[in-house]
Design a protein around this motif. Sequence first.
Motif, PDB file in Angstrom:
ATOM      1  N   GLY A 444       0.573  -1.375   0.118  1.00 16.29           N
ATOM      2  CA  GLY A 444      -0.041   0.025   0.026  1.00 16.29           C
ATOM      3  C   GLY A 444       0.815   1.262  -0.080  1.00 16.29           C
ATOM      4  N   LEU A 445       1.948   1.204   0.882  1.00 16.92           N
ATOM      5  CA  LEU A 445       2.604   2.430   0.873  1.00 16.92           C
ATOM      6  C   LEU A 445       3.334   2.852  -0.392  1.00 16.92           C
ATOM      7  CD1 LEU A 445       4.265   2.096   4.429  1.00 16.92           C
ATOM      8  CD2 LEU A 445       2.587   3.817   3.709  1.00 16.92           C
ATOM      9  N   LEU A 446       3.611   1.598  -1.155  1.00 14.93           N
ATOM     10  CA  LEU A 446       4.157   1.862  -2.444  1.00 14.93           C
ATOM     11  C   LEU A 446       3.306   2.196  -3.696  1.00 14.93           C
ATOM     12  CD1 LEU A 446       7.381  -0.922  -2.488  1.00 14.93           C
ATOM     13  CD2 LEU A 446       7.237   1.491  -1.986  1.00 14.93           C
ATOM     14  N   GLY A 447       1.934   2.285  -3.195  1.00 14.09           N
ATOM     15  CA  GLY A 447       0.933   2.883  -4.136  1.00 14.09           C
ATOM     16  C   GLY A 447       0.280   1.904  -4.863  1.00 14.09           C
ATOM     17  N   MET A 448      -0.183   0.751  -4.402  1.00 12.01           N
ATOM     18  CA  MET A 448      -1.176  -0.192  -4.988  1.00 12.01           C
ATOM     19  C   MET A 448      -2.470   0.095  -4.253  1.00 12.01           C
ATOM     20  SD  MET A 448      -0.974  -4.159  -5.645  1.00 12.01           S
ATOM     21  CE  MET A 448      -2.466  -5.135  -5.709  1.00 12.01           C
ATOM     22  N   PRO A 449      -3.422   0.652  -4.917  1.00 14.03           N
ATOM     23  CA  PRO A 449      -4.600   0.794  -4.746  1.00 14.03           C
ATOM     24  C   PRO A 449      -5.289  -0.785  -4.274  1.00 14.03           C
ATOM     25  CG  PRO A 449      -4.608   1.779  -6.720  1.00 14.03           C
ATOM     26  CD  PRO A 449      -3.215   0.745  -6.571  1.00 14.03           C
ATOM     27  N   TYR A 455      -2.481  -5.258 -11.721  1.00 18.09           N
ATOM     28  CA  TYR A 455      -1.347  -4.094 -11.286  1.00 18.09           C
ATOM     29  C   TYR A 455      -0.344  -4.468 -12.169  1.00 18.09           C
ATOM     30  CZ  TYR A 455       0.870  -7.785  -8.500  1.00 18.09           C
ATOM     31  OH  TYR A 455       1.461  -8.888  -8.116  1.00 18.09           O
ATOM     32  N   ASP A 456       0.368  -2.999 -12.391  1.00 19.16           N
ATOM     33  CA  ASP A 456       1.430  -3.266 -13.375  1.00 19.16           C
ATOM     34  C   ASP A 456       2.859  -3.461 -12.548  1.00 19.16           C
ATOM     35  OD1 ASP A 456       1.723  -1.448 -16.215  1.00 19.16           O
ATOM     36  OD2 ASP A 456       3.631  -2.092 -15.278  1.00 19.16           O
ATOM     37  N   VAL A 458       5.649  -2.368 -12.899  1.00 15.77           N
ATOM     38  CA  VAL A 458       6.413  -1.095 -12.705  1.00 15.77           C
ATOM     39  C   VAL A 458       6.296  -0.891 -11.226  1.00 15.77           C
ATOM     40  CG1 VAL A 458       4.864   0.726 -13.424  1.00 15.77           C
ATOM     41  CG2 VAL A 458       7.108   0.929 -13.636  1.00 15.77           C
ATOM     42  N   LEU A 459       5.186  -0.966 -10.590  1.00 10.99           N
ATOM     43  CA  LEU A 459       5.097  -0.551  -9.224  1.00 10.99           C
ATOM     44  C   LEU A 459       5.972  -1.107  -8.298  1.00 10.99           C
ATOM     45  CD1 LEU A 459       1.343  -0.492  -8.510  1.00 10.99           C
ATOM     46  CD2 LEU A 459       2.787   1.313  -9.601  1.00 10.99           C
ATOM     47  N   GLY A 460       6.529  -2.456  -8.677  1.00 11.00           N
ATOM     48  CA  GLY A 460       7.663  -3.131  -7.855  1.00 11.00           C
ATOM     49  C   GLY A 460       7.257  -3.689  -6.855  1.00 11.00           C
TER      50      GLY A 460
END
Lengths: 600, 349
Positions: A444-449, A455-456, A458-460
């Motif tokens: 979540g902190l890395l930006g996954m809603p 998911y992509d 690229v989010l890592g």
Amino acid sequence: MATAALTVDAPGFGSRVWSWITTTDHKRIGILYGVTAFVFFLLGGLEALVIRAQLAQSSADLVSADFYNQLFTMHGTTMVFLAIMPLSAAFFNYIVPLQIGARDVAFPRLNAFSYWVFLLGGLLMNASFFFGAAPNGGWFGYANLTSTQYSPGLNIDFWVLGLQILGVASIAAGINFLVTIINLRAPGMRMMRLPVFTWMTLVTQFIVVTAFPVITVALVFLMFDRTFGTTFYSVAAGGDVLLWQHLFWLFGHPEVYILILPAMGMVSEVIPTFSRKPLFGYAVIVYSGLLIAILGWGVWAHHMFAVGMGPVADAVFSSTTMLIAIPTGVKIFNWLATMWGGKLSLKTPMLFSLGFIAMFVVGGLSGVMHSSAAADLQQTDSYFVVAHIHYVLYGGAIQGIFSGIYYWWPKMTGWMLNERLGKTHFWLSFIGLNLAFFPMHFIGLLGMPRRIYTYDAVLGVDAMNFMSTVGAFIIGLSTIVFVVNVWYSRRERIEAGMDPWGAATLEWSIPSPPPNYNFTAIPEVVSRLPQWSDTEMKAIPTEPEGEIHMPGGSYWPAVSAVGILVLAVGALLESLAFALGGAVVLVVGIYAWAFEPFEM
Amino acid sequence: MDITLRHERGRRRLGALLGVMLAGSVVAACGGDYPQSTLHPTADFGYQVDSLFRTIFWWAVAVFVIVETMLMYVIVKYRERPGSPDPRRIHGSTLLEVAWTLAPAVVLVFIAVPTIRTIMNVTGDAPEDALVIDVVGHQWWWEYRYQDFGVTTATDLHVPQGQPVQLRMTSADVIHSFWVPKIGGKRDVMPGRTTFIAFTPDSVGAYYGQCAEFCGESHAHMRLRLMVDPPDDFDTWVRGQQAAPSEAVTLDADAQRGREAFAAVRTPGNHSCLACHAVEGLAFGALGPNLTHLASRSSIAGGILPMDADALTRWLRDPLTIKPGSLMPDIDLTEDEISTLVAYLLTLR
Ligand SMILES: [Cu+2]
Ligand SMILES: [Cu+2]
């Protein structure tokens, strides 16, 4: 569990089934709740595993977008309304009358009615899968996505009707237990002598009867919008999409306590028993439960920090939410103090209670992080929140409930569960839950809603998602171990006796499982911990003195419940004939029920 | 005894496992290039939220360590051993209970004060000179209107470095939530309401964002990019967007045929490109993204495909497979039409 009453020369299958359908015995209804809820729990778990399989890697296409949306909607709805709530209800039913020294609940047939309504509501909601139209608007079903314009199928109708039916079941049961706990206490069972589990049940039911009407209003508006073209949530017609959110969360936050307080009650029974020490600060634990229930009404908008309510509202709801951390923290410290200086026996029920404390702390702390409106702007609707709710609801509620299951199983069946399997269950579940839910904080902190079916890369977050999936499957495995344990317990039939744990409360003073009248004579309670007390309670005779009259069975509650189901199907199909038919069955059922001769 | 040992070992192994998990996650979250991370802000909004988060985080860690240590201590110390005496039956202690009611209250003050301060600072209000951009959420793509410049575009949001920006947001259909983690928190985007985000980006780059409120079937595909340009580049970009595109270049034969295919009226009528898309000087549809300068964007279809000939071809062939539920229908196009359309679309710089 359902077959617990089986004996070798049991009556025929048909009459056995009939006896379950017509039963008004709180213990059998408790077992029905437990078995049904556990099946729904497995179903919700299966949905979770498919979800996790889909998310194990980026850009996967195991399931379609729409099916994924159905899965997470049903996973959430199932776990909240069809698993955790009724699992708790199984214990309200079975244990509370025993703990207060009563022979049944106040309204036994209403109790049966609650169960049948719950069962049929749950079945209706899940039947949607067979039509490829399971609810797909999320468990909080935000307007206006749920309008016919944006959700034209039957999916949302199943959800709206299913939840309303479940609400009827919950409110009826809530009133029943409020009356039971207040009116049916044995002589000497003063309020401040009630076992904490019964106290938390009382508080929970108070929340149920006040919070469920709110969501019912929200759902009725939505149903009217969808079926009759009203415009409560229609922006074009001057309605407001935020109306839904306020109503939903006004129910939704108290609902969180409906889910967690019973588990807290169970933990409050288990810890003293296995520490061989009375609960530290009984009164404070009780009052903090009450305080949580009251404060819980003033925090709902912390679910809406991103809607732009303005700084004043944000600051107020942040502050009230933080306040709730205080009574919660007090409970945790009191449990620790109960164990301090005790003699801890780490049997399976205790392990789950310890697991509850350890994990609930994590969920509580991430909760404090969300309570900060500004910080929550990053966290809300991300996987950070998914981590939070699962620490609270799996690490908290479910572990608490398993603690209760292992604790009261011998009372309910008369047989012990296996300790080795129990411990395996606990450790697998504990490792699984941390592996599944801890990485979600970072995801979540890395930006996954949340609520995205893919998911992509690229989010890592691929590796962490994979870890989480592995954890989820370990949880699944642990649940299988539990099922094996149940099977084992039924096969080995190791007698539990009245009080295998050396516990303090009233339910342990009678045989396991208790006879249908529970107590041969209504006990006279002289202390909070009758079994541990120095002032001996008057012994409960082993044989009843005279014949004990218990109310006979009735099928009218089940018939009335069927009426409600048919009524709902009528609404679903927009068929007046069906709806009227259902209404007739319901009215006839309630009428016949009211005038049924009271068998003595 | 034997069993005890085994449990001891089990617990230690578990501790190690959890430790590795924690360490792994922390390392993962600190290094690397995480384009959508909340932990690496690049605008004032993000810095404030981040520093608040860090304050709360460390308090949480402290409380976590204290409580879990106490729990472990109690378990180890007071575990039943052969011959351990029966405990004293203590029922409570008012002093202690008052103490641990007050302790969390004090910690909460240290969290509440910076919280309220930050809330007041991130309301979305912007200074007078802020660049105001209207953001409209659609199922499932983002539209941006720069009223000051008369520019309308989609998916890529360009802003100049160092300049305060205010997003004035609303939705054309259901509730969405605008979230570019590196500039700060999200804010919901609702039909019938206007919400605001204000920020001043301080480093040039392309940052990822994504709709955060569940908004239907293709919610997962509602992504965006925030392009923070050096001020000069931003001005150049604005001028490029203001110019009428296709008329400025002479179209080759393919592109010319593509332009005709674009303008063709198809049956059913809602399969004509110009019913849904705008291209300045040619079409005025408003249901889909404005395509006037499509080829100047970095991605298409809500940020899930790159902007190139190959992706455009796939998109025109089969939008609904790429983006389930999309309002862009599967249109019966011949392969020839598709390739000429792509040739034309690529001239829309
Ligand atoms: Cu809440
Ligand atoms: Cu969206």
